[in-house]
Design a protein around this motif. Structure first.
Motif, PDB file in Angstrom:
ATOM      1  N   ALA A  69       0.823  -1.201   0.000  1.00 34.02           N
ATOM      2  CA  ALA A  69       0.000   0.000   0.000  1.00 34.02           C
ATOM      3  C   ALA A  69       0.868   1.267   0.000  1.00 34.02           C
ATOM      4  N   CYS A  70       0.301   2.361   0.430  1.00 36.23           N
ATOM      5  CA  CYS A  70       0.986   3.642   0.349  1.00 36.23           C
ATOM      6  C   CYS A  70       1.602   4.024   1.703  1.00 36.23           C
ATOM      7  N   PRO A  71       2.842   4.512   1.703  1.00 34.01           N
ATOM      8  CA  PRO A  71       3.469   4.936   2.960  1.00 34.01           C
ATOM      9  C   PRO A  71       2.713   6.053   3.674  1.00 34.01           C
ATOM     10  N   HIS A  72       1.854   6.760   2.962  1.00 30.45           N
ATOM     11  CA  HIS A  72       1.099   7.846   3.591  1.00 30.45           C
ATOM     12  C   HIS A  72      -0.235   7.389   4.194  1.00 30.45           C
ATOM     13  N   PHE A  73      -0.599   6.145   3.955  1.00 28.90           N
ATOM     14  CA  PHE A  73      -1.878   5.638   4.466  1.00 28.90           C
ATOM     15  C   PHE A  73      -1.755   5.317   5.948  1.00 28.90           C
ATOM     16  N   ARG A  74      -2.652   5.869   6.748  1.00 29.79           N
ATOM     17  CA  ARG A  74      -2.652   5.605   8.183  1.00 29.79           C
ATOM     18  C   ARG A  74      -4.011   5.061   8.591  1.00 29.79           C
ATOM     19  N   VAL A  92      -6.588   7.883   7.381  1.00 27.05           N
ATOM     20  CA  VAL A  92      -6.292   9.224   6.849  1.00 27.05           C
ATOM     21  C   VAL A  92      -5.089   9.154   5.915  1.00 27.05           C
ATOM     22  N   CYS A  93      -4.905  10.216   5.137  1.00 30.71           N
ATOM     23  CA  CYS A  93      -3.715  10.368   4.310  1.00 30.71           C
ATOM     24  C   CYS A  93      -2.759  11.296   5.066  1.00 30.71           C
ATOM     25  N   ALA A  94      -1.609  10.768   5.485  1.00 33.29           N
ATOM     26  CA  ALA A  94      -0.656  11.562   6.270  1.00 33.29           C
ATOM     27  C   ALA A  94      -0.070  12.708   5.456  1.00 33.29           C
ATOM     28  N   ASN A  96      -1.929  14.447   3.234  1.00 34.98           N
ATOM     29  CA  ASN A  96      -3.048  15.272   2.752  1.00 34.98           C
ATOM     30  C   ASN A  96      -2.977  15.421   1.229  1.00 34.98           C
ATOM     31  N   ALA A  97      -2.806  14.319   0.560  1.00 31.81           N
ATOM     32  CA  ALA A  97      -2.627  14.338  -0.904  1.00 31.81           C
ATOM     33  C   ALA A  97      -3.824  14.969  -1.608  1.00 31.81           C
ATOM     34  N   ARG A  98      -3.508  15.605  -2.729  1.00 33.81           N
ATOM     35  CA  ARG A  98      -4.526  16.347  -3.492  1.00 33.81           C
ATOM     36  C   ARG A  98      -5.727  15.489  -3.885  1.00 33.81           C
ATOM     37  N   PHE A  99      -5.469  14.233  -4.231  1.00 37.54           N
ATOM     38  CA  PHE A  99      -6.562  13.391  -4.712  1.00 37.54           C
ATOM     39  C   PHE A  99      -7.108  12.440  -3.647  1.00 37.54           C
ATOM     40  N   ALA A 100      -6.736  12.698  -2.386  1.00 37.36           N
ATOM     41  CA  ALA A 100      -7.301  11.889  -1.301  1.00 37.36           C
ATOM     42  C   ALA A 100      -8.780  12.230  -1.149  1.00 37.36           C
ATOM     43  N   LYS A 101      -9.610  11.207  -1.079  1.00 35.85           N
ATOM     44  CA  LYS A 101     -11.047  11.428  -0.876  1.00 35.85           C
ATOM     45  C   LYS A 101     -11.464  10.689   0.397  1.00 35.85           C
ATOM     46  N   HIS A 110     -13.740   6.677   6.164  1.00 37.85           N
ATOM     47  CA  HIS A 110     -12.612   5.955   5.573  1.00 37.85           C
ATOM     48  C   HIS A 110     -11.951   6.820   4.509  1.00 37.85           C
ATOM     49  N   LEU A 111     -10.675   6.586   4.301  1.00 38.24           N
ATOM     50  CA  LEU A 111      -9.952   7.256   3.224  1.00 38.24           C
ATOM     51  C   LEU A 111     -10.182   6.484   1.932  1.00 38.24           C
ATOM     52  N   ASP A 112     -10.397   7.208   0.851  1.00 40.63           N
ATOM     53  CA  ASP A 112     -10.563   6.594  -0.470  1.00 40.63           C
ATOM     54  C   ASP A 112      -9.400   7.050  -1.351  1.00 40.63           C
ATOM     55  N   CYS A 113      -8.515   6.121  -1.659  1.00 37.42           N
ATOM     56  CA  CYS A 113      -7.304   6.447  -2.437  1.00 37.42           C
ATOM     57  C   CYS A 113      -7.478   6.154  -3.926  1.00 37.42           C
ATOM     58  N   SER A 114      -8.697   5.843  -4.347  1.00 33.24           N
ATOM     59  CA  SER A 114      -8.886   5.366  -5.714  1.00 33.24           C
ATOM     60  C   SER A 114      -8.478   6.376  -6.791  1.00 33.24           C
ATOM     61  N   ALA A 115      -8.480   7.674  -6.448  1.00 33.15           N
ATOM     62  CA  ALA A 115      -8.135   8.679  -7.463  1.00 33.15           C
ATOM     63  C   ALA A 115      -6.678   9.130  -7.347  1.00 33.15           C
ATOM     64  N   CYS A 116      -5.919   8.513  -6.469  1.00 31.63           N
ATOM     65  CA  CYS A 116      -4.543   8.956  -6.204  1.00 31.63           C
ATOM     66  C   CYS A 116      -3.535   7.903  -6.641  1.00 31.63           C
ATOM     67  N   VAL A 117      -2.523   8.304  -7.375  1.00 30.08           N
ATOM     68  CA  VAL A 117      -1.523   7.336  -7.852  1.00 30.08           C
ATOM     69  C   VAL A 117      -0.128   7.632  -7.301  1.00 30.08           C
ATOM     70  N   VAL A 118      -0.053   8.457  -6.271  1.00 27.20           N
ATOM     71  CA  VAL A 118       1.245   8.842  -5.685  1.00 27.20           C
ATOM     72  C   VAL A 118       2.176   7.642  -5.478  1.00 27.20           C
ATOM     73  N   PRO A 119       1.733   6.562  -4.786  1.00 33.56           N
ATOM     74  CA  PRO A 119       2.690   5.487  -4.480  1.00 33.56           C
ATOM     75  C   PRO A 119       3.076   4.633  -5.682  1.00 33.56           C
ATOM     76  N   HIS A 120       2.394   4.814  -6.782  1.00 32.16           N
ATOM     77  CA  HIS A 120       2.673   3.975  -7.953  1.00 32.16           C
ATOM     78  C   HIS A 120       3.583   4.643  -8.974  1.00 32.16           C
TER      79      HIS A 120
HETATM   80  S1  SF4 Z   1      -2.569   6.764  -2.065  1.00 30.95           S
HETATM   81 FE1  SF4 Z   1      -2.617   9.025  -2.124  1.00 30.95          FE
HETATM   82  S2  SF4 Z   1      -4.435   9.558  -0.897  1.00 30.95           S
HETATM   83 FE2  SF4 Z   1      -3.919   7.455  -0.400  1.00 30.95          FE
HETATM   84  S3  SF4 Z   1      -2.611   7.592   1.414  1.00 30.95           S
HETATM   85 FE3  SF4 Z   1      -1.259   7.548  -0.410  1.00 30.95          FE
HETATM   86  S4  SF4 Z   1      -0.846   9.684  -0.924  1.00 30.95           S
HETATM   87 FE4  SF4 Z   1      -2.625   9.628   0.454  1.00 30.95          FE
END
Ligand code: SF4
Length: 143
Positions: A69-74, A92-94, A96-101, A110-120
């Motif tokens: 998963a993403c290092p920012h996911f808590r 939460v998104c640690a 506060n990514a732009r596309f965090a929903k 719940h945090l929805d990361c479906s629109a965010c591709v930061v970790p990929h």
């Molecule tokens: S995938 Fe994006 S929104 Fe989700 S935790 Fe990571 S940086 Fe934040």
């Protein structure tokens, strides 16, 4: 499988794979390239359940699976905090990514990361080379 058990299982799987690749001399940029979706589907079909369907978790041309998963996911099953309206925030998104929903279901946010591709992204993955997957996941503090 809950998030916590998935986390521990995935950490072991990830570390075993990186250790195996290291014995084959695959590290650094070669490791980044190895974890690209198309290569993983071909070489590591059991790494992700989506591979069997040839399906990406995000619909984009370049998708790197090193940081799933993403290092920012808590996440905290007991809840990270409670909002004034009584809604329990569990993830939460640690960063506060732009596309965090966010979405609320049965009083739980719940945090929805479906629109965010930061970790990929390749550049993001490069920052975490040299760390174990678990170390990468625990780097960020909840803000
Ligand atoms: S995938 Fe994006 S929104 Fe989700 S935790 Fe990571 S940086 Fe934040």
């Amino acid at each position: 499988m809950g998030y916590k058990s998935w986390f521990e299982t995935h950490a072991q799987k990830h570390e075993a794979l990186v250790a195996k690749l290291k014995t084959q001399g695959i590290a650094g940029e070669a490791l980044v390239a190895y974890f690209v979706f198309e290569n993983m589907v071909k070489c590591e079909p059991d790494f992700c359940p989506l591979y069997a369907r040839g399906k990406k978790c995000h619909d984009r041309a370049y998708l790197n699976c090193f940081l799933c998963a993403c290092p920012h996911f808590r996440f905290k099953d007991e809840g990270l905090h409670v909002r004034e309206n009584g809604v329990v925030v569990k993830s939460v998104c640690a960063a506060n990514a732009r596309f965090a929903k966010r979405f609320v279901y049965e009083g739980v946010e719940h945090l929805d990361c479906s629109a965010c591709v930061v970790p990929h992204n390749k550049a993001f993955v490069r920052k975490y080379l040299g760390k174990t997957w678990k170390e990468a996941m625990q780097e960020c503090e909840v803000k």
